[in-house]
Design an enzyme around this catalytic site. Structure first.
Site, short mmCIF file in Angstrom:
data_model
loop_
_atom_site.label_atom_id
_atom_site.label_comp_id
_atom_site.label_asym_id
_atom_site.label_seq_id
_atom_site.Cartn_x
_atom_site.Cartn_y
_atom_site.Cartn_z
N ILE A 45 112.83 5.48 34.70
CA ILE A 45 111.89 4.97 35.70
C ILE A 45 111.55 3.51 35.43
O ILE A 45 111.50 2.69 36.36
CB ILE A 45 110.60 5.82 35.68
CG1 ILE A 45 110.89 7.27 36.04
CG2 ILE A 45 109.56 5.23 36.63
CD1 ILE A 45 109.77 8.22 35.68
N SER B 55 102.10 12.03 36.25
CA SER B 55 103.04 13.10 36.57
C SER B 55 102.28 14.23 37.24
O SER B 55 101.06 14.38 37.04
CB SER B 55 103.70 13.60 35.29
OG SER B 55 104.40 14.82 35.50
N TYR C 104 103.88 16.84 25.89
CA TYR C 104 103.96 15.90 27.01
C TYR C 104 102.86 16.18 28.04
O TYR C 104 102.17 15.27 28.50
CB TYR C 104 105.34 15.99 27.65
CG TYR C 104 105.52 15.10 28.86
CD1 TYR C 104 105.79 13.75 28.71
CD2 TYR C 104 105.44 15.62 30.15
CE1 TYR C 104 105.96 12.93 29.81
CE2 TYR C 104 105.61 14.81 31.25
CZ TYR C 104 105.87 13.47 31.09
OH TYR C 104 106.04 12.67 32.19
N LYS D 121 99.79 13.72 29.25
CA LYS D 121 99.58 13.31 30.64
C LYS D 121 98.19 13.70 31.13
O LYS D 121 97.55 12.95 31.90
CB LYS D 121 100.66 13.91 31.54
CG LYS D 121 102.03 13.27 31.38
CD LYS D 121 102.01 11.78 31.75
CE LYS D 121 103.39 11.16 31.69
NZ LYS D 121 103.37 9.72 32.03
#
Length: 330
Positions: A12, A136, A149, A153
């Site tokens: 990204i 996300s 993860y 987030k």
């Protein structure tokens, strides 16, 4: 415009650097992989932007501060700072080692904290600038195999909400916004640490990284929106987690979440020695992963979200016309 992007060597971040270059920005590229950073810098220059590659481990606050100082000295005052760097491990929680969980948290969460600190130190002094946090759908809905993860987030969301209110309290000209992304066809799935028997993959539906990159650039131009939800799957994930977290979320993911994150191909045993968690994988890996055949190049939801004012106006105008016609017939 002067833009700083963390995680800019691949995925990204790499695609986002190209998008900012297309509008003529000077782009400071931060990541650990020096070889890939140089290729990314060349892409920025070929698209008409200025580029500065700065090897940086975002888990080290001192390195991030030094990178911000260098970007300012060589390019100018920073207008936009994009926090994109991330790391992950794909495994059930009980198979994750403490140092692996810590490293994922340091890169994914603290990397954004340190980037925001460095950006604010310069932006608040000028009372101007925009920070874009790359989030996300998993910031709202944790899924199996990605506990570290998902936790990071979620933490970014809480941290950003808190900071936003502090900036509002002092009536700051600095803006902060978050872009929540869907599953993307990036290099992540060829580099991530895994303990699963089969090769990692993004959960369908999958989008090309340029969908995210365009949304990030647009968000930097419209930071008055606190969050930007990219793609219908992100919207459904977030709303579903709010409306029925147990039935839609927990039960469905317990049943499907393991298989949906793996292909049918067995994982390469050598990946445990060649993943990116603690050190960069040598070489240039680009921005795209191997799932291009199924990845969508655009999202209708993103277009609708970005043009919602015009759409609402058109609907109201249409409703007024219908009402006027009805009154005329009477």
């Amino acid at each position: 415009m002067i833009t700083v992007i963390t995680g800019a060597s691949a995925g990204i971040g790499r695609a986002t650097a190209r998008e900012f270059a297309r509008r003529g920005d000077a782009v400071a590229l931060l990541a650990r992989n020096e070889e890939a950073l140089e290729v990314a810098a060349r892409e920025v220059r070929e698209l008409g932007g200025r580029a500065l590659a700065i090897p940086t481990d975002v888990a080290d606050a001192a390195q991030v501060e030094a990178a911000a100082e260098r970007a300012t000295a060589e390019l100018g005052d920073i207008d936009v700072w994009v926090n994109d760097a991330m790391a992950a491990i794909l495994a059930p929680f009980w198979e994750v080692e403490a140092d692996e969980f810590r490293r994922t948290t340091e890169v994914t969460y603290l990397g954004q904290v340190y980037g925001t600190m460095a950006a604010l130190k310069r932006m608040r002094a000028r009372d101007a600038g925009t920070i874009v946090q790359v989030g996300s759908a998993l910031a709202y809905r944790g899924i199996p195999l990605q506990s570290a993860y998902c936790g990071a987030k979620h933490a970014i969301r809480g941290f950003t909400d808190s900071l936003r209110t502090e900036l509002m309290h002092e009536k700051s000209g600095v803006r902060i916004t978050t872009v929540h992304l869907p599953a993307l066809n990036t290099t992540q799935f060829g580099l991530v640490r895994t303990r699963m028997p089969r090769t990692p993959r993004p959960v369908p539906p999958v989008f090309q990284p340029e969908v995210a990159a365009r949304a990030i650039v647009w968000a930097s131009e419209h930071p008055q929106r606190r969050e930007h939800w990219v793609a219908g799957s992100t919207v459904m994930t977030i709303l579903g987690s709010r409306l029925a977290p147990g039935w839609i979320g927990d039960r469905y993911l317990a049943k499907s979440g393991f298989d949906s994150q793996q292909t049918d191909e067995p994982a390469d045993e050598r990946r445990r020695e060649t993943d990116y968690l603690f050190s960069p994988v040598p070489g240039d890996h680009g921005s795209h992963g191997p799932f291009g055949d199924e990845a969508k190049p655009r999202s209708r939801q993103v277009w609708a979200a970005e043009h919602r004012g015009a759409i609402a106006g058109a609907i109201l105008a249409g409703a007024a016309a219908v009402a006027g016609a009805a009154l005329s017939r009477r």
